[in-house]
Design a protein around this motif. Sequence first.
Motif, PDB file in Angstrom:
ATOM      1  N   ASP A  53     -10.836  12.466 -10.409  1.00 25.56           N
ATOM      2  CA  ASP A  53      -9.474  11.932 -10.369  1.00 25.56           C
ATOM      3  C   ASP A  53      -8.652  12.632  -9.284  1.00 25.56           C
ATOM      4  OD1 ASP A  53      -9.909  10.116 -12.410  1.00 25.56           O
ATOM      5  OD2 ASP A  53      -9.502  11.618 -13.956  1.00 25.56           O
ATOM      6  N   ALA A  54      -9.151  12.632  -8.053  1.00 26.38           N
ATOM      7  CA  ALA A  54      -8.422  13.231  -6.939  1.00 26.38           C
ATOM      8  C   ALA A  54      -7.085  12.517  -6.760  1.00 26.38           C
ATOM      9  CB  ALA A  54      -9.248  13.127  -5.657  1.00 26.38           C
ATOM     10  N   LYS A  55      -6.049  13.299  -6.431  1.00 24.17           N
ATOM     11  CA  LYS A  55      -4.710  12.733  -6.299  1.00 24.17           C
ATOM     12  C   LYS A  55      -4.512  12.008  -4.964  1.00 24.17           C
ATOM     13  CE  LYS A  55      -2.693  16.294  -9.265  1.00 24.17           C
ATOM     14  NZ  LYS A  55      -1.721  17.428  -9.343  1.00 24.17           N
ATOM     15  N   GLY A  56      -5.435  12.201  -4.038  1.00 26.34           N
ATOM     16  CA  GLY A  56      -5.296  11.568  -2.739  1.00 26.34           C
ATOM     17  C   GLY A  56      -6.393  11.998  -1.795  1.00 26.34           C
ATOM     18  N   PHE A  57      -6.153  11.822  -0.504  1.00 25.31           N
ATOM     19  CA  PHE A  57      -7.147  12.189   0.495  1.00 25.31           C
ATOM     20  C   PHE A  57      -6.460  12.659   1.767  1.00 25.31           C
ATOM     21  CE2 PHE A  57      -6.078   7.824   1.403  1.00 25.31           C
ATOM     22  CZ  PHE A  57      -6.122   7.708   2.788  1.00 25.31           C
ATOM     23  N   PHE A 102      -9.507   2.747  -3.804  1.00 26.66           N
ATOM     24  CA  PHE A 102      -8.666   3.782  -4.404  1.00 26.66           C
ATOM     25  C   PHE A 102      -7.267   3.225  -4.695  1.00 26.66           C
ATOM     26  CE2 PHE A 102      -5.609   7.335  -3.570  1.00 26.66           C
ATOM     27  CZ  PHE A 102      -5.880   8.093  -4.694  1.00 26.66           C
ATOM     28  N   TYR A 103      -6.722   2.481  -3.731  1.00 22.73           N
ATOM     29  CA  TYR A 103      -5.364   1.959  -3.904  1.00 22.73           C
ATOM     30  C   TYR A 103      -5.328   0.641  -4.679  1.00 22.73           C
ATOM     31  CZ  TYR A 103      -3.483   5.546  -0.828  1.00 22.73           C
ATOM     32  OH  TYR A 103      -3.092   6.749  -0.305  1.00 22.73           O
ATOM     33  N   ASN A 104      -6.297  -0.209  -4.465  1.00 25.95           N
ATOM     34  CA  ASN A 104      -6.256  -1.539  -5.092  1.00 25.95           C
ATOM     35  C   ASN A 104      -6.894  -1.581  -6.475  1.00 25.95           C
ATOM     36  OD1 ASN A 104      -5.002  -2.413  -2.782  1.00 25.95           O
ATOM     37  ND2 ASN A 104      -6.820  -3.382  -1.909  1.00 25.95           N
ATOM     38  N   LYS A 105      -7.855  -0.693  -6.725  1.00 28.30           N
ATOM     39  CA  LYS A 105      -8.567  -0.739  -8.001  1.00 28.30           C
ATOM     40  C   LYS A 105      -8.473   0.569  -8.795  1.00 28.30           C
ATOM     41  CE  LYS A 105     -12.113  -3.907  -6.186  1.00 28.30           C
ATOM     42  NZ  LYS A 105     -13.574  -4.091  -5.965  1.00 28.30           N
ATOM     43  N   GLU A 301       0.435   7.421  -4.484  1.00 32.24           N
ATOM     44  CA  GLU A 301       1.651   6.612  -4.415  1.00 32.24           C
ATOM     45  C   GLU A 301       1.899   6.061  -3.013  1.00 32.24           C
ATOM     46  OE1 GLU A 301       3.197   5.944  -7.246  1.00 32.24           O
ATOM     47  OE2 GLU A 301       1.617   7.163  -8.154  1.00 32.24           O
ATOM     48  N   GLN A 302       1.100   6.488  -2.049  1.00 35.75           N
ATOM     49  CA  GLN A 302       1.293   6.034  -0.665  1.00 35.75           C
ATOM     50  C   GLN A 302       1.019   4.534  -0.555  1.00 35.75           C
ATOM     51  OE1 GLN A 302       2.023   8.682   1.345  1.00 35.75           O
ATOM     52  NE2 GLN A 302       2.430   7.519   3.202  1.00 35.75           N
ATOM     53  N   ASN A 303       1.775   3.858   0.300  1.00 35.17           N
ATOM     54  CA  ASN A 303       1.536   2.438   0.575  1.00 35.17           C
ATOM     55  C   ASN A 303       0.312   2.313   1.468  1.00 35.17           C
ATOM     56  OD1 ASN A 303       1.614  -0.216   1.716  1.00 35.17           O
ATOM     57  ND2 ASN A 303       3.792  -0.343   1.235  1.00 35.17           N
ATOM     58  N   ILE A 304      -0.634   1.468   1.112  1.00 34.50           N
ATOM     59  CA  ILE A 304      -1.877   1.335   1.878  1.00 34.50           C
ATOM     60  C   ILE A 304      -1.621   0.818   3.295  1.00 34.50           C
ATOM     61  CG2 ILE A 304      -2.428  -1.036   1.188  1.00 34.50           C
ATOM     62  CD1 ILE A 304      -5.368  -0.075   0.883  1.00 34.50           C
ATOM     63  N   TYR A 305      -0.432   0.253   3.516  1.00 37.67           N
ATOM     64  CA  TYR A 305      -0.073  -0.211   4.852  1.00 37.67           C
ATOM     65  C   TYR A 305       0.886   0.747   5.558  1.00 37.67           C
ATOM     66  CZ  TYR A 305      -2.396  -4.607   3.848  1.00 37.67           C
ATOM     67  OH  TYR A 305      -3.335  -5.562   3.552  1.00 37.67           O
ATOM     68  N   ASN A 306       1.018   1.956   4.995  1.00 41.13           N
ATOM     69  CA  ASN A 306       1.846   2.985   5.631  1.00 41.13           C
ATOM     70  C   ASN A 306       1.194   4.345   5.399  1.00 41.13           C
ATOM     71  OD1 ASN A 306       3.985   4.260   6.949  1.00 41.13           O
ATOM     72  ND2 ASN A 306       5.288   4.291   5.116  1.00 41.13           N
TER      73      ASN A 306
END
Length: 576
Positions: A53-57, A102-105, A301-306
């Motif tokens: 459950d990594a919080k990000g990359f 990661f972002y969509n699913k 929480e980052q926007n996948i397009y930003n």
Amino acid sequence: MAKNKELNVKAKNRHKVIRTILEVIAIIAAGFFVIKSVFFLYHYEEPKAAANDAKGFVAISYFGVDRSGSTKHIGREQLNKQLSILKEQGFTTISQQQIIDFYNKGTPLPEKALFLSFEDGRTDSSIFSQATLEELNFKATMFTYADNMQSKDNKFLTTKDIQAMVDSGYWEHGTNGNHLSYINAYAPNGDYLGEIAEKNVTDKTKIEYYNHFLMDYLRDEYMIPKETNEEMDIRLTSEYTKMKKLYTQDGGALPKAYAIMHSNAMYNMMDDSVEKVNERNIQHLFSLHFNTNHQSYNDAEQNIYNLNRLQIAPFWSTNHMLLKMKDESDLDIKMVTGNKKLANDWIVEQGYGEFTKQQIILTSEASKEVSATLTKKWPAQSIVEADFNGAIMGTQSMTLSDGVVKAKISLQKNKLLIATENGYKKSQLQKINLPEIDWKNENYAFGKATNYTYLETQQGSRVNSETYPNNIMNDRYVRVQAVKNKLLITVDGKHYEAKLPKELADFALTLSGEHLTSDSEKEQYTDTRYDAFFEDVIVSKNREILYSTRASVAERVRDSTKKQYDNVVDFFIQTF
């Protein structure tokens, strides 16, 4: 006389033989790299690292890679060092699809997930990074410009090249856009230049203000839009359409990932109407978008397009890269110290030190002065010498202090600064101009792509005579000795003097470095961490070496021979 001539002829012949041997080796080496760029001898293996459950990359990017390193491109050895350290610290490279999932699913990522990319679609970046990717089993994305892939310029990868790279498993394809050109350009004297293709810009110092072509409306000499909102929409949309057409012709595919060419403008300083057109086209064509190039971390929480990606500067130390990644995330990232025995000789504060035989690299924490002090004191009147190789747009210093009297010698913006203290009483600071350094305009550039007003374009150059690009480095030999109440300083063979409040007793030696804030530096995002590079640090007295980080004669001969060999190989690679 005849004998001398004979000896000269023999010496010349000997040099010719050596040069011929080096050239033959260089041709073989160049041929090897060409073969490596065409044929992939290994195949990527999917890592077995378990997802959690990594919080990000973390996302990092390299503008370019060449064999030995340059002002714009990182060298292959430095690239290998940086990526190897990330591998050692548990980082696993992830694919574009993993980010999408990661972002969509909500699909988990590895604990230390790394998205690695290279920009500009350069052939040399592929050639000189491939061995490292194979060694570490890392996957990377190569961002390209669509029009460059269709050109006959060997400097850029073709569709066929990209396909071979993707088939190897080590690479994925991404895009920086259709092509690169400038709009709303002005010269330093305020003259309006209009629209200019990037290939026609031979010297960026001749352009003071500009936008990239997707960044704004086309504007006239008074910065008034000369196209309607509808015309702007049609122009920008047509660029995206052309890009898709170029990528998909001959059975090719449009990449999933986009890294916009004018990084940091969207969702920041771009005109709202222009932003909406870009946003619509990006979200229609692509699955993810890296919008910035000054930060590395992306949380859930980052926007996948930003998305963020950190573009690694070639002149950064390894600790500089690691420190930025650490400061921007909650990941466990350790700094490198190099030779631990040498590191134990120094006390480092407000930053980190990397110590090797010959070089000391001090990296400051953000907006702080990093310092390294030798644990041992040195006899009065000892000579201290070192090569200062940090960036000119910063403060790199050497301090001699006995606890009461202090003398600090600094290089800053191509000036020599001399400051002395007697207890808490400071003397007046001396500033001395150093001889001008030689730097070529085509190798360096200020960050000038931004939004601006007509009045700003008429104010002349934003870069004053005391401002240099951030990637110009010092190459100065500094020698210091305190004799009675005088401080004797030598910089590159030229002598300077300063008065001391009183005689300096046995002293401590401190090396330090600090970021320099400049009002004339027109980059939107400024990194306030600084790398101070010191080479061949020597303390001596009466010709006796008391302390030295200088390499041995054998090591220096080896390094010199390697440098000559590298220069020959680089010449043949660039030429053929």
